[in-house]
Design a protein around this motif. Structure first.
Motif, PDB file in Angstrom:
ATOM      1  N   LEU A 207     -40.824  30.986  14.013  1.00  0.00           N
ATOM      2  CA  LEU A 207     -42.147  30.850  12.920  1.00  0.00           C
ATOM      3  C   LEU A 207     -43.549  31.527  13.356  1.00  0.00           C
ATOM      4  CD1 LEU A 207     -43.699  29.014  10.854  1.00  0.00           C
ATOM      5  CD2 LEU A 207     -44.092  27.211  12.543  1.00  0.00           C
ATOM      6  N   MET A 208     -43.932  31.737  14.676  1.00  0.00           N
ATOM      7  CA  MET A 208     -44.986  32.180  15.086  1.00  0.00           C
ATOM      8  C   MET A 208     -45.133  33.644  15.462  1.00  0.00           C
ATOM      9  SD  MET A 208     -47.238  29.835  14.606  1.00  0.00           S
ATOM     10  CE  MET A 208     -48.477  30.644  15.296  1.00  0.00           C
ATOM     11  N   THR A 209     -43.774  34.261  16.165  1.00  0.00           N
ATOM     12  CA  THR A 209     -43.855  35.693  16.364  1.00  0.00           C
ATOM     13  C   THR A 209     -43.099  36.683  15.427  1.00  0.00           C
ATOM     14  OG1 THR A 209     -41.700  35.568  17.721  1.00  0.00           O
ATOM     15  CG2 THR A 209     -43.726  34.740  18.810  1.00  0.00           C
ATOM     16  N   GLY A 210     -44.085  37.748  15.217  1.00  0.00           N
ATOM     17  CA  GLY A 210     -43.295  38.728  14.512  1.00  0.00           C
ATOM     18  C   GLY A 210     -42.929  39.875  15.158  1.00  0.00           C
ATOM     19  N   ASP A 211     -42.190  40.788  14.913  1.00  0.00           N
ATOM     20  CA  ASP A 211     -41.453  41.791  15.719  1.00  0.00           C
ATOM     21  C   ASP A 211     -42.623  42.765  16.078  1.00  0.00           C
ATOM     22  OD1 ASP A 211     -40.283  43.843  16.813  1.00  0.00           O
ATOM     23  OD2 ASP A 211     -38.735  43.885  14.964  1.00  0.00           O
ATOM     24  N   VAL A 212     -43.030  42.761  17.309  1.00  0.00           N
ATOM     25  CA  VAL A 212     -44.107  43.923  17.634  1.00  0.00           C
ATOM     26  C   VAL A 212     -43.668  45.069  18.307  1.00  0.00           C
ATOM     27  CG1 VAL A 212     -45.706  42.129  17.568  1.00  0.00           C
ATOM     28  CG2 VAL A 212     -44.560  42.451  19.842  1.00  0.00           C
ATOM     29  N   SER A 213     -42.295  44.928  18.503  1.00  0.00           N
ATOM     30  CA  SER A 213     -41.675  46.051  19.178  1.00  0.00           C
ATOM     31  C   SER A 213     -41.981  47.640  18.502  1.00  0.00           C
ATOM     32  CB  SER A 213     -40.113  46.136  19.048  1.00  0.00           C
ATOM     33  OG  SER A 213     -39.373  45.802  17.855  1.00  0.00           O
ATOM     34  N   GLY A 214     -42.238  47.497  17.199  1.00  0.00           N
ATOM     35  CA  GLY A 214     -42.626  48.628  16.561  1.00  0.00           C
ATOM     36  C   GLY A 214     -43.920  49.042  16.861  1.00  0.00           C
ATOM     37  N   LEU A 215     -44.747  48.636  17.767  1.00  0.00           N
ATOM     38  CA  LEU A 215     -46.100  49.156  18.129  1.00  0.00           C
ATOM     39  C   LEU A 215     -46.140  50.112  19.013  1.00  0.00           C
ATOM     40  CD1 LEU A 215     -48.005  45.492  18.333  1.00  0.00           C
ATOM     41  CD2 LEU A 215     -48.290  47.360  16.580  1.00  0.00           C
ATOM     42  N   SER A 216     -44.895  50.505  19.801  1.00  0.00           N
ATOM     43  CA  SER A 216     -44.801  51.433  20.543  1.00  0.00           C
ATOM     44  C   SER A 216     -45.078  53.058  19.722  1.00  0.00           C
ATOM     45  CB  SER A 216     -43.495  51.633  21.191  1.00  0.00           C
ATOM     46  OG  SER A 216     -43.297  52.940  22.110  1.00  0.00           O
ATOM     47  N   LEU A 217     -45.862  53.941  20.249  1.00  0.00           N
ATOM     48  CA  LEU A 217     -45.772  55.179  19.989  1.00  0.00           C
ATOM     49  C   LEU A 217     -44.909  55.809  19.732  1.00  0.00           C
ATOM     50  CD1 LEU A 217     -49.090  56.590  22.026  1.00  0.00           C
ATOM     51  CD2 LEU A 217     -48.935  55.923  19.490  1.00  0.00           C
ATOM     52  N   ASP A 218     -43.620  55.694  20.562  1.00  0.00           N
ATOM     53  CA  ASP A 218     -42.573  56.339  20.615  1.00  0.00           C
ATOM     54  C   ASP A 218     -41.728  56.027  19.255  1.00  0.00           C
ATOM     55  OD1 ASP A 218     -42.758  57.713  22.731  1.00  0.00           O
ATOM     56  OD2 ASP A 218     -41.509  56.226  24.062  1.00  0.00           O
ATOM     57  N   ASN A 219     -41.845  54.745  18.700  1.00  0.00           N
ATOM     58  CA  ASN A 219     -41.217  54.421  17.439  1.00  0.00           C
ATOM     59  C   ASN A 219     -41.748  55.321  16.429  1.00  0.00           C
ATOM     60  OD1 ASN A 219     -39.728  52.642  18.972  1.00  0.00           O
ATOM     61  ND2 ASN A 219     -41.064  50.865  18.071  1.00  0.00           N
ATOM     62  N   ALA A 220     -42.938  55.175  16.145  1.00  0.00           N
ATOM     63  CA  ALA A 220     -43.691  56.291  15.216  1.00  0.00           C
ATOM     64  C   ALA A 220     -43.187  57.756  15.137  1.00  0.00           C
ATOM     65  CB  ALA A 220     -45.123  56.010  14.987  1.00  0.00           C
ATOM     66  N   ILE A 221     -43.323  58.328  16.605  1.00  0.00           N
ATOM     67  CA  ILE A 221     -42.809  59.439  16.653  1.00  0.00           C
ATOM     68  C   ILE A 221     -41.315  59.929  16.714  1.00  0.00           C
ATOM     69  CG2 ILE A 221     -42.894  61.544  18.649  1.00  0.00           C
ATOM     70  CD1 ILE A 221     -45.579  59.993  19.450  1.00  0.00           C
ATOM     71  N   ASP A 222     -40.577  58.694  17.037  1.00  0.00           N
ATOM     72  CA  ASP A 222     -39.176  59.112  16.963  1.00  0.00           C
ATOM     73  C   ASP A 222     -39.013  59.115  15.359  1.00  0.00           C
ATOM     74  OD1 ASP A 222     -38.900  59.260  19.588  1.00  0.00           O
ATOM     75  OD2 ASP A 222     -37.970  57.230  19.834  1.00  0.00           O
ATOM     76  N   ALA A 223     -39.351  58.345  14.629  1.00  0.00           N
ATOM     77  CA  ALA A 223     -39.157  58.363  13.154  1.00  0.00           C
ATOM     78  C   ALA A 223     -39.366  59.685  12.474  1.00  0.00           C
ATOM     79  CB  ALA A 223     -39.895  57.378  12.383  1.00  0.00           C
ATOM     80  N   VAL A 224     -40.729  60.375  12.978  1.00  0.00           N
ATOM     81  CA  VAL A 224     -40.748  61.806  12.504  1.00  0.00           C
ATOM     82  C   VAL A 224     -39.671  62.536  12.927  1.00  0.00           C
ATOM     83  CG1 VAL A 224     -42.520  63.530  12.771  1.00  0.00           C
ATOM     84  CG2 VAL A 224     -43.364  61.316  12.530  1.00  0.00           C
ATOM     85  N   LEU A 225     -39.228  62.560  14.266  1.00  0.00           N
ATOM     86  CA  LEU A 225     -38.205  63.452  14.566  1.00  0.00           C
ATOM     87  C   LEU A 225     -36.777  63.448  13.844  1.00  0.00           C
ATOM     88  CD1 LEU A 225     -38.773  63.335  18.401  1.00  0.00           C
ATOM     89  CD2 LEU A 225     -39.394  65.321  16.961  1.00  0.00           C
ATOM     90  N   SER A 226     -36.649  62.032  13.536  1.00  0.00           N
ATOM     91  CA  SER A 226     -35.308  61.801  12.944  1.00  0.00           C
ATOM     92  C   SER A 226     -35.319  61.742  11.351  1.00  0.00           C
ATOM     93  CB  SER A 226     -34.777  60.432  13.466  1.00  0.00           C
ATOM     94  OG  SER A 226     -35.672  59.433  12.922  1.00  0.00           O
ATOM     95  N   GLY A 227     -36.668  61.984  10.834  1.00  0.00           N
ATOM     96  CA  GLY A 227     -36.920  62.137   9.525  1.00  0.00           C
ATOM     97  C   GLY A 227     -36.771  60.737   8.527  1.00  0.00           C
ATOM     98  N   HIS A 228     -37.025  59.575   9.282  1.00  0.00           N
ATOM     99  CA  HIS A 228     -37.094  58.369   8.516  1.00  0.00           C
ATOM    100  C   HIS A 228     -38.372  57.942   8.159  1.00  0.00           C
ATOM    101  CE1 HIS A 228     -33.071  57.521  11.141  1.00  0.00           C
ATOM    102  NE2 HIS A 228     -32.796  58.292  10.165  1.00  0.00           N
TER     103      HIS A 228
END
Length: 347
Positions: A207-228
Motif C-alpha cells: 500500500l505504502m511503498t512504490g518501486d524506487v529502484s528506478g531512481l538510480s542514474l544507471d537505470n536511465a543510462i542503461d536504457a539509453v544504451l539498450s534502446g529501451h
C-alpha cells in the motif's frame, strides 16, 4: 593509502580518526554521500548551522576564487576549538584539487575540511590528493546492495519499535533501489504509516511503498544504451521528480560513454572480443551489467561513441547557458542516443 573500502566506511564513521583533517566522501549514490557527510559532521560535535564554527562552500566557489579554501582553513575559530569547512558539489575542479593537495601536505590545526563529491574515478586529481595524504581520508559511497539495504530497514523500523518478517522484508527490498536518499524516504514513510503497530506487514508495504529502484542514474543510462524508450522515460521522469539535476544525468552518461569508448578502442586495437574486454575492465564492470555493456560494445563503433560524446558535451554546455531548458535539453540529447542505439540493434 588514506582510503577505506566501501564496506569499511560505516565502521570508520562510527569512530573517526581525530588526526584526520580532510575527509572526502564521494560516489554515485548522492543520497548515501549526503547521509554519511551528516554522520561525519555529527561525530565532530560541531554545529554545522553555527556561522562562527562552520562555513559551507560550493566547489564552484572554491574554483572561482583561488586561495579561498586556504584562507578559510587558516581562519582561527572564535567560539570553538575547531572550525568545519563543508564543501559540496566537488568533481574534477583543478583549483580545488590543488588547494586540497597543499592543505593535505600541511594540515590545518584549527579546521576540519569535509568534501562531498560525485563519482570520482581512480586517478582524478582530487581523489588522488586525498588518498596520498596521511592526514586525509577518502570514503567511497556506492549504490545500496543486500546487507546495506537490510541495515537501513532495521535502523528505521527499530527507531519506531517496529518489526518485519522475512516475507515482508523481501517484499520491501524488492521495492527499494540503489539510491540511499530514496530508500530511506520510502522506509520512513512506511514507518510513519505503521506507527502504533508492532509489525510491518506485506499489505502495508504494497500500500505504502512504490518501486524506487528506478531512481538510480544507471537505470536511465542503461536504457539509453539498450534502446529501451519506455524504461528511459520512466527512469528519467523519476530522477527529475526526485530533484536530480539534469546535468548529473548527462554527466553520468558521459562517464559511461567514455568508458565504452576506451573499451571499444581496446577491442579494435587488440582484436579482443567484447566479453574479454569487459572482464578485464578497470574499474571493473559490476557483474549484473556485464551483458548489457558487452551488447553496447557490439552496437557502438568507435566513431559513433565519439559522436555521442560530442552530443553530450554540447548538451552540457547548453544546460549551463540555459538552465531553464536543462531538463528538455538533457532529455532530447539522451533520447537521440537511445534512438541511435535502437537503430544499431536492428542492423
Amino acid at each position: 593509502m588514506a582510503q577505506k573500502k566501501a564496506h569499511e566506511v560505516d565502521s570508520w564513521l562510527r569512530r573517526p580518526d581525530p588526526n584526520i583533517r580532510i575527509v572526502l566522501i564521494y560516489g554515485p549514490d548522492r543520497g548515501l554521500v549526503s547521509e554519511r557527510a551528516k554522520a561525519f559532521v555529527a561525530s565532530t560535535g560541531l554545529n554545522a548551522d553555527d556561522p562562527f564554527s562552520s562555513v559551507r562552500l560550493d566547489a564552484g566557489e572554491v574554483e572561482a576564487a583561488p586561495g579561498r579554501l586556504s584562507d578559510e582553513a587558516g581562519t582561527v575559530p572564535m567560539f570553538s576549538d575547531q572550525r568545519l569547512i563543508w564543501i559540496k558539489g566537488a568533481g574534477a575542479q583543478k583549483q580545488l584539487a590543488d588547494e586540497v593537495k597543499f592543505l593535505a601536505a600541511s594540515p590545518p590545526r584549527d579546521s576540519i575540511i569535509l568534501i562531498e563529491a560525485g563519482d570520482l574515478k581512480k586517478g582524478v586529481a582530487l581523489r588522488s590528493a586525498v588518498e596520498s595524504a596521511a592526514a586525509a581520508m577518502a570514503l567511497p559511497c556506492y549504490a545500496d546492495e543486500g546487507r546495506s539495504i537490510d541495515a537501513v530497514i532495521d535502523e528505521v523500523l527499530a527507531r519506531d519499535g517496529l518489526t518485519i518478517g522475512m516475507e515482508g522484508r523481501q517484499a520491501l527490498r524488492a521495492n527499494l533501489g540503489g539510491d540511499r536518499l530514496a530508500t530511506r524516504s520510502e522506509i520512513e514513510k512506511l514507518a510513519l504509516y505503521c506507527h502504533g503497530a508492532r509489525e510491518v506487514t506485506v499489505d502495508d508495504i504494497n500500500l505504502m511503498t512504490g518501486d524506487v529502484s528506478g531512481l538510480s542514474l544507471d537505470n536511465a543510462i542503461d536504457a539509453v544504451l539498450s534502446g529501451h524508450a519506455a524504461v528511459f522515460d520512466t527512469a528519467f521522469a523519476r530522477l527529475i521528480s526526485s530533484g536530480t539535476n539534469p546535468f548529473l544525468v548527462l554527466a553520468g552518461a558521459m562517464r559511461q560513454f567514455q568508458a565504452l569508448s576506451l573499451m571499444r578502442n581496446e577491442m579494435d586495437s587488440a582484436g579482443k572480443a567484447p566479453g574479454a574486454v569487459v572482464a578485464s575492465a578497470r574499474p571493473p564492470v559490476f557483474f549484473t551489467r556485464r551483458k548489457l555493456v558487452e551488447t553496447a560494445l557490439q552496437r557502438w563503433t568507435a566513431p559513433a561513441l565519439s559522436r555521442a560524446l560530442e552530443r553530450l558535451q554540447a548538451a552540457v554546455l547548453l544546460t549551463r547557458r540555459r538552465p531553464d531548458l536543462a531538463t528538455a535539453t538533457a532529455r532530447q540529447a539522451l533520447i537521440a542516443l537511445l534512438v541511435d542505439s535502437a537503430r544499431a540493434a536492428r542492423r
